[in-house]
Design a protein around this motif. Structure first.
Motif, PDB file in Angstrom:
ATOM      1  N   ILE A 200      -8.676  61.985  32.701  1.00 45.63           N
ATOM      2  CA  ILE A 200      -8.903  61.231  33.932  1.00 45.63           C
ATOM      3  C   ILE A 200      -8.474  62.083  35.127  1.00 45.63           C
ATOM      4  O   ILE A 200      -7.807  63.110  34.979  1.00 45.63           O
ATOM      5  CB  ILE A 200      -8.107  59.906  33.937  1.00 45.63           C
ATOM      6  CG1 ILE A 200      -6.604  60.197  33.792  1.00 45.63           C
ATOM      7  CG2 ILE A 200      -8.604  58.974  32.855  1.00 45.63           C
ATOM      8  CD1 ILE A 200      -5.727  58.968  33.863  1.00 45.63           C
ATOM      9  N   LYS A 201      -8.889  61.630  36.314  1.00 47.52           N
ATOM     10  CA  LYS A 201      -8.414  62.272  37.531  1.00 47.52           C
ATOM     11  C   LYS A 201      -6.964  61.865  37.778  1.00 47.52           C
ATOM     12  O   LYS A 201      -6.525  60.810  37.335  1.00 47.52           O
ATOM     13  CB  LYS A 201      -9.287  61.860  38.716  1.00 47.52           C
ATOM     14  CG  LYS A 201     -10.741  62.316  38.600  1.00 47.52           C
ATOM     15  CD  LYS A 201     -11.543  61.860  39.805  1.00 47.52           C
ATOM     16  CE  LYS A 201     -12.997  62.307  39.671  1.00 47.52           C
ATOM     17  NZ  LYS A 201     -13.817  61.847  40.838  1.00 47.52           N
ATOM     18  N   GLU A 204      -6.465  58.365  39.125  1.00 43.91           N
ATOM     19  CA  GLU A 204      -7.034  57.242  38.408  1.00 43.91           C
ATOM     20  C   GLU A 204      -5.988  56.551  37.534  1.00 43.91           C
ATOM     21  O   GLU A 204      -4.976  57.149  37.154  1.00 43.91           O
ATOM     22  CB  GLU A 204      -8.209  57.696  37.536  1.00 43.91           C
ATOM     23  CG  GLU A 204      -9.448  58.097  38.333  1.00 43.91           C
ATOM     24  CD  GLU A 204     -10.598  58.483  37.423  1.00 43.91           C
ATOM     25  OE1 GLU A 204     -11.758  58.314  37.844  1.00 43.91           O
ATOM     26  OE2 GLU A 204     -10.341  58.960  36.302  1.00 43.91           O
TER      27      GLU A 204
END
Length: 545
Positions: A200-201, A204
């Protein structure tokens, strides 16, 4: 099973005594373990004279019945054809699965009924080979009679090639035919989650998944059961749905942060219904692969020194792109610190702790804060960088404390040391420990070492006496090394009580060595100073002739 605890080169082993959820070991410097129940009680009586607190604490151990152990680990081997006998029935069962922290805690409250014609005292729980390797902290008690005990839980291996392994629970008293007993069984499963998505970023939210059975895996028929699953938040986007029964059309029933599967009607032995839940866990998944905890006792210095070496991992979702420091600072401002990255660890220490230090592989780390007063002592540390999923961060912390806070002298002349088996950080999301090694370094010449601990027996893998050599030692210091596995921060501050004898001659050894070394040094300097290193002149030689 037998215990082979002793100094290096001990010549044999005898059963050790375990009492309740505590363990009792007798460790000798040069002799073998050959102690019966009477000797164990005699040793404990010396410990009980330390103080009223220790007396009350240890007297409970001497009154309970004992069970055997195998070199500090609860494991035995059964024939390859073994199948648990169908002598019990689960009359009613409630299974509570908690995924509120970064480890899974399961509680099984079950009414066990003996359906055999003879009294029975062995109850089995099945696990897969993978689960048993990640299982720890097993504790069993009678839900209706807290004084009943001890319950002994041990891993049994009947076929190394089989995927099914068993946890055997020995009841304190055989259960009569037709009788019932309400058991409360609790345990922890480490490395239980899988992040989804796996990457994920950094800004996030993080989601984890956990897979288990809606029915409690059992080798016995279960008449009635239900499973409750507790989550850290109400954001549970995905979970397995099952057909309901009676007035309930569909399982699970959702209520806030809890899902309830069941109640289910009678299920046969071995019934299995896989379910998977996916939930938001926007916190660090902190996993300590190895913790080495040293506790060094100094009688002459009046000090107890603590040092803990951590190999820490974040087992959450990896970053899908490179770490961005600017975005990190922005997220800390706008999201008010809500992140799945590990950015801080808080260590509550015992009152009176002083001289803390915090280092990593590079050297001293200055991003720490220590507070100490008459009511508390706290060490707060920040890693050099926020630790995201898949990252590793090894570090070391240490501190000192006055020996009078932990050490007492008994009326018989021995000593009793009472320290926490596990301290470590106290985090809202929890911390799990895969391997723990506690080394208690006693003064040089200490002997007749014993210990008791309230850490669950099933998690202790070994306990030995070794020789630890350091500065100004001659034969080396006596060190008690206890190894455990699959522990969690719920066991913080569980006691480790070590008793030992420290003869007067042994206590005078180091001052004598220091004094003798200083005298030897000055004598050597005097002798060297009296050596004539000059060459005689030719005139002086001729005069002699």
């Amino acid at each position: 099973m037998s215990d082979s605890l002793g100094s290096p080169g001990s010549c044999g082993s005898q059963p050790a005594k375990r009492t309740g959820v505590f363990q009792q070991r007798k460790l000798f410097g040069d002799s073998c373990l050959a102690e019966g129940h009477g000797d164990a009680q005699e040793g404990l009586l010396r410990v009980q004279q330390t103080s009223a607190v220790f007396s009350a604490f240890l007297s409970l151990l001497s009154l309970a019945s004992a069970a055997s152990s195998d070199k500090g680990t609860s494991k035995s081997t059964l024939p390859s054809t073994f199948k648990p006998p169908q002598v019990f029935k689960n009359a009613n069962l409630v299974h509570v699965v908690s995924v509120e922290k970064n480890y899974v805690k399961e509680n099984i409250n079950v009414v066990v009924e003996n359906i055999d014609k003879k009294p029975q005292n062995e109850y089995y729980l099945p696990f897969t080979a993978d689960q048993i390797s990640r299982l720890g902290g097993v504790e069993v008690k009678d839900r209706k009679d807290t004084s009943a005990g001890p319950f002994v839980a041990e891993n049994v291996e009947f076929d190394p090639e089989s995927d099914t392994q068993y946890l055997r629970i020995r009841l304190p008293k055989p259960l009569a035919p037709g009788a019932q007993q309400t058991l409360g069984i609790s345990y922890y499963i480490l490395k239980a989650y899988s992040p989804l998505p796996a990457a994920i970023k950094q800004e996030e939210a993080q989601f984890l998944t956990y897979t288990f059975s809606a029915y409690v895996p059992s080798v016995y028929t279960t008449s009635k059961q239900k499973t409750e699953v507790k989550f850290p938040s109400a954001n549970i986007p995905d979970y397995t749905k099952l057909p309901g029964s009676g007035d309930i059309k569909e399982f699970p029933q959702k209520q806030g942060t809890k899902l309830t599967y069941g109640p289910f009607d009678e299920k046969p032995a071995g019934a299995y219904e896989p379910i998977r839940v996916r939930f938001e866990f926007n916190r660090p998944v902190t996993h300590v692969a190895r913790l080495e905890r040293d506790i060094e006792v100094s009688h002459w210095g009046g000090n107890v020194a603590f040092e803990e070496r951590y190999t820490l991992y974040h087992r959450g979702a990896n970053l899908s792109s490179l770490f961005n420091r600017v975005k990190w600072q922005q997220s800390q401002y706008y999201q008010q610190g809500n992140t799945h990255a590990l950015k801080e660890l808080k260590f509550p220490l015992r009152v009176g702790s002083v001289d803390p230090y915090y280092t990593d592989v590079i050297g001293n780390v200055s991003t720490s804060r220590f507070r100490s007063n008459k009511r508390e002592a706290s060490l707060e540390i920040k890693p050099r960088y926020p630790v995201f999923g898949g990252w590793k961060y090894p570090f070391t912390i240490g501190w000192n404390s006055d020996a009078k806070n932990f050490l007492r002298k008994t009326a018989a002349g021995g000593f009793v040391l009472n320290v926490p088996f596990l301290e470590g950080p106290k985090q809202n999301e929890g911390v799990e420990y895969e391997q723990v090694e506690v080394k208690v370094i006693l003064p040089e010449g200490a002997e007749n070492v014993k210990y008791v601990t309230s850490i669950p027996t099933q998690s202790i893998t070994s306990a030995d006496v070794e020789i630890h050599k350091t500065f100004l030692d001659t034969i080396g210091r006596t060190a008690l090394v206890i190894k455990a596995r699959n522990l969690v921060d719920d066991f913080r501050d569980r006691e480790l009580v070590v008793s030992y004898d420290y003869p007067l001659l042994a206590s005078l050894r180091k001052p004598f060595i220091v004094f003798s070394s200083a005298i030897a040094f000055f004598v050597a300097v005097w002798l060297v100073g009296n050596i004539e290193l000059k060459f005689a002149s030719s005139g002086h030689v001729a005069a002699k002739k």
